[in-house]
Design an enzyme around this catalytic site. Structure first.
Site, PDB file in Angstrom:
ATOM      1  N   LYS A 285       0.853  -1.186   0.000  1.00 13.53           N
ATOM      2  CA  LYS A 285       0.000   0.000   0.000  1.00 13.53           C
ATOM      3  C   LYS A 285       0.891   1.238   0.000  1.00 13.53           C
ATOM      4  O   LYS A 285       1.747   1.396   0.865  1.00 13.53           O
ATOM      5  CB  LYS A 285      -0.892   0.007   1.240  1.00 13.53           C
ATOM      6  CG  LYS A 285      -1.657   1.309   1.468  1.00 13.53           C
ATOM      7  CD  LYS A 285      -2.350   1.328   2.829  1.00 13.53           C
ATOM      8  CE  LYS A 285      -2.908   2.710   3.145  1.00 13.53           C
ATOM      9  NZ  LYS A 285      -3.517   2.795   4.490  1.00 13.53           N
ATOM     10  N   LYS A 297      -9.761  13.223   8.253  1.00 16.41           N
ATOM     11  CA  LYS A 297      -9.251  12.846   9.560  1.00 16.41           C
ATOM     12  C   LYS A 297      -9.213  14.050  10.503  1.00 16.41           C
ATOM     13  O   LYS A 297      -9.156  15.193  10.048  1.00 16.41           O
ATOM     14  CB  LYS A 297      -7.810  12.302   9.436  1.00 16.41           C
ATOM     15  CG  LYS A 297      -7.672  11.012   8.675  1.00 16.41           C
ATOM     16  CD  LYS A 297      -6.207  10.634   8.542  1.00 16.41           C
ATOM     17  CE  LYS A 297      -6.040   9.320   7.801  1.00 16.41           C
ATOM     18  NZ  LYS A 297      -6.504   8.169   8.590  1.00 16.41           N
ATOM     19  N   ASP A 308       1.911   6.734   5.369  1.00 14.96           N
ATOM     20  CA  ASP A 308       0.883   5.747   5.024  1.00 14.96           C
ATOM     21  C   ASP A 308       1.270   4.938   3.797  1.00 14.96           C
ATOM     22  O   ASP A 308       0.459   4.197   3.259  1.00 14.96           O
ATOM     23  CB  ASP A 308      -0.459   6.458   4.810  1.00 14.96           C
ATOM     24  CG  ASP A 308      -1.650   5.556   5.089  1.00 14.96           C
ATOM     25  OD1 ASP A 308      -1.480   4.532   5.764  1.00 14.96           O
ATOM     26  OD2 ASP A 308      -2.756   5.887   4.625  1.00 14.96           O
ATOM     27  N   ASP A 367     -11.975   7.299   4.226  1.00 18.34           N
ATOM     28  CA  ASP A 367     -10.734   7.085   4.971  1.00 18.34           C
ATOM     29  C   ASP A 367     -10.379   5.604   5.047  1.00 18.34           C
ATOM     30  O   ASP A 367      -9.322   5.251   5.560  1.00 18.34           O
ATOM     31  CB  ASP A 367     -10.857   7.684   6.379  1.00 18.34           C
ATOM     32  CG  ASP A 367      -9.520   7.778   7.091  1.00 18.34           C
ATOM     33  OD1 ASP A 367      -8.481   7.830   6.386  1.00 18.34           O
ATOM     34  OD2 ASP A 367      -9.497   7.789   8.331  1.00 18.34           O
ATOM     35  N   GLU A 369      -9.358   3.782   2.633  1.00 22.85           N
ATOM     36  CA  GLU A 369      -8.924   3.854   1.244  1.00 22.85           C
ATOM     37  C   GLU A 369      -7.865   2.841   0.868  1.00 22.85           C
ATOM     38  O   GLU A 369      -7.767   2.428  -0.293  1.00 22.85           O
ATOM     39  CB  GLU A 369      -8.420   5.270   0.932  1.00 22.85           C
ATOM     40  CG  GLU A 369      -6.973   5.563   1.263  1.00 22.85           C
ATOM     41  CD  GLU A 369      -6.628   5.398   2.752  1.00 22.85           C
ATOM     42  OE1 GLU A 369      -5.463   5.061   3.049  1.00 22.85           O
ATOM     43  OE2 GLU A 369      -7.497   5.597   3.616  1.00 22.85           O
ATOM     44  N   ARG A 371      -7.473  -0.285   1.470  1.00 26.48           N
ATOM     45  CA  ARG A 371      -7.994  -1.575   0.995  1.00 26.48           C
ATOM     46  C   ARG A 371      -8.498  -1.481  -0.448  1.00 26.48           C
ATOM     47  O   ARG A 371      -8.490  -2.471  -1.168  1.00 26.48           O
ATOM     48  CB  ARG A 371      -9.085  -2.072   1.935  1.00 26.48           C
ATOM     49  CG  ARG A 371     -10.322  -1.214   2.008  1.00 26.48           C
ATOM     50  CD  ARG A 371     -11.104  -1.417   3.292  1.00 26.48           C
ATOM     51  NE  ARG A 371     -10.385  -0.889   4.442  1.00 26.48           N
ATOM     52  CZ  ARG A 371     -10.819  -0.990   5.699  1.00 26.48           C
ATOM     53  NH1 ARG A 371     -11.963  -1.597   5.963  1.00 26.48           N
ATOM     54  NH2 ARG A 371     -10.113  -0.487   6.692  1.00 26.48           N
TER      55      ARG A 371
END
Length: 519
Positions: A285, A297, A308, A367, A369, A371
């Site tokens: 990811k 967020k 992330d 949020d 996202e 996946r």
């Protein structure tokens, strides 16, 4: 890539010769290893080098109450009896009793931590001689020397690229430290050290990527940096937005459609195995920044969302490490690179997208996202490359932090053999995991009234329902999902890392490939 520590392997005889050839006081630091027992003990080679200085060191240790306990050290400057040594550093490795209850059989197997402690005690830019003769001989001395080198390099790592005003102690000694590592078999140790430093480069690449700010590292720039692996023989393919639209990566593109930075998918192929042999695959990811999109967020700690993309960073570092050691395996690495931003073009809660697999997804929360990015990437890998297994890495859920903190990553899998091998690799490297359950009852939580599924199952079992979502995109392919939200960034300080980014997963997966999947 510049090293933080340069390591040369020499024989014990060569170490003695170098000490004898530099009789002036104030010479290089000398590092010895001490074992804690009924009394302070050294290896035979260290005792030979100490000679008449041994009584003074023993007295100094008693006065300082230094017993050789693991993680402790004794520092002596201009020791009598060692005219060529300006500084004598003795590192304690503890005793077998201290290792009881740990994941390793004996305390002095932890040479990775020993290398890190040595680098920390020496400081930056030193030229040192390390006598590597642990009082209890390791089962594989060359591998132990390699672990020492890996620990030293990882501990010396710093990310200070943007600090224009450094602290005095940071700038006093510039450049890499030079360590002469005295061992019984320099040739065998040289090969192990070389492999370890190649692995360290992979970890450093992952750390650098995670530490970079999002205004510097966005999808196109990440793809450009990953493309540098071509210099090592890795085949690199970069899919831009038109290519992704043509292929049908609609779930992934939906995440990035609100950003001015277009999404990318990078496919890395290392062909080190037999021609035509079934590959193994790793998917990362790569959300280069995650605002949460329209479901924005809270402001507190949102700056951490530059990390992330730690899963994609780990896959990039892994492919570097495998290429550096010419791993005898065919490996696919896929990076799903997006930026999740709110704008007039951003994806909305309530939208329904058709994924690459043809399955439809109702967006409950923008949020959730990561996946969506992984869904298309997993399906593409499964359909295109028919791998023996797929492992994905993702900073996927805050729920995994609630469940496991930062000590373990979450492990989810549809295959017991694969899961068991990953757990064993985690024990061997210290990158630990904990397997969590999956099942039909959890899977029902991601069913949707309006589409085939929704992208979040609600507050309960959040990490598990995220894994259930991903499983729908791998079919029967052996698969494991590693949720590294607690381990990939904001990592606690350790013997081998003082950085915000850990590079977690590179060592784990390199060990997995080495132990089980090389021909």
């Amino acid at each position: 890539m510049s090293a933080y520590v340069k390591i040369e392997t020499v024989s014990f005889g060569e170490a003695e010769r170098r000490l004898a050839a530099s009789p002036e006081a104030g010479g290089r630091p000398l590092v010895l290893i001490a074992f804690a027992g009924a009394k302070l003990r050294f290896g035979s080679e260290s005792e030979t080098i100490l000679k008449e200085a041994l009584p003074q060191v023993t007295r100094a240790a008693a006065a300082a109450k230094f017993t050789g306990k693991r993680g402790t050290s004794l520092d002596l400057y201009a020791p009598q009896g060692l005219p060529s040594v300006g500084r004598l550093l003795v590192i304690g490795v503890g005793s077998a009793a201290e290792g009881e209850g740990s994941d390793r059989a004996e305390i002095f197997d932890d040479f990775l931590g020993l290398g890190g402690q040595t680098a920390a005690k020496l400081g930056q830019g030193q030229t040192a001689l390390v006598v590597f003769d642990p009082p209890e001989a390791p089962a594989d001395p060359a591998a132990a020397a390699g672990q020492f080198a890996l620990g030293a390099e990882l501990r010396a790592y710093k990310f200070d690229l943007y600090r224009t005003k450094k602290k005095k102690d940071d700038s006093e000694r510039e450049g890499a430290s030079d360590i002469a590592l005295a061992v019984a078999d320099p040739d065998a140790a040289r090969g192990a050290v070389g492999q370890s430093l190649g692995l360290a480069e992979g970890v450093v690449i992952a750390r650098d990527l995670v530490n970079e700010p999002a205004n510097v590292l966005y999808p196109e720039e990440f793809a450009r940096r990953a493309a540098k692996l071509a210099a090592l023989g890795v085949e690199v393919e970069i899919l831009d937005v038109p290519a992704l639209e043509s292929l049908g990566f609609r779930a992934l593109l939906g995440v990035g459609q609100g950003s001015v930075h277009p999404s990318r998918v990078v496919i890395l192929r290392w062909n080190g195995g037999a021609p035509g042999a079934q590959p193994i695959a790793f998917v990362g990811k790569g959300v280069c920044f995650d605002t949460g999109g329209i479901s924005i967020k809270p402001a507190a700690s949102m700056e951490d969302m530059k990390g992330d993309m730690a899963g994609a960073a780990a896959v990039t570092g892994l492919l570097h490490a495998l290429a550096m050691r010419k791993a005898k395996a065919n490996v696919i690495g896929v990076l799903g690179l997006v930026e999740n931003m709110p704008s007039g073009e951003a994806q909305r809660p309530g939208d329904i997208v058709t994924s690459l697999s043809g399955q439809t997804i109702e967006i409950i929360n923008t949020d959730a996202e990561g996946r969506l990015v992984l869904a298309d990437a997993l399906w593409h890998v499964k359909e295109t490359y028919k791998p023996a297994f797929i492992i994905d890495l993702a900073t996927l859920t805050g729920a995994i932090l609630v469940a496991l903190g930062q000590e373990h990553a979450g492990l989810f899998s549809n295959n017991d053999e694969l899961a068991g091998r990953i757990l064993e690799a985690g024990k061997a490297t210290g990158e630990k995991l904990w397997r969590l359950p999956m099942g039909p009852a959890y899977d029902k939580l991601v069913d949707s009234k309006f589409a085939d599924m929704k992208n979040t199952g609600g507050r309960h079992a959040g990490s598990i329902t995220a894994a259930q979502f991903l499983e729908r995109f791998v079919d029967k392919t052996p698969w494991a999902h590693l949720d590294i939200a607690g381990t990939g960034m904001g990592s606690p300080a350790s013997d081998i890392n003082q950085s915000w980014a850990s590079g977690w997963g590179v060592r784990l997966l390199d060990r997995l490939v080495k132990d089980y999947y090389e021909g």
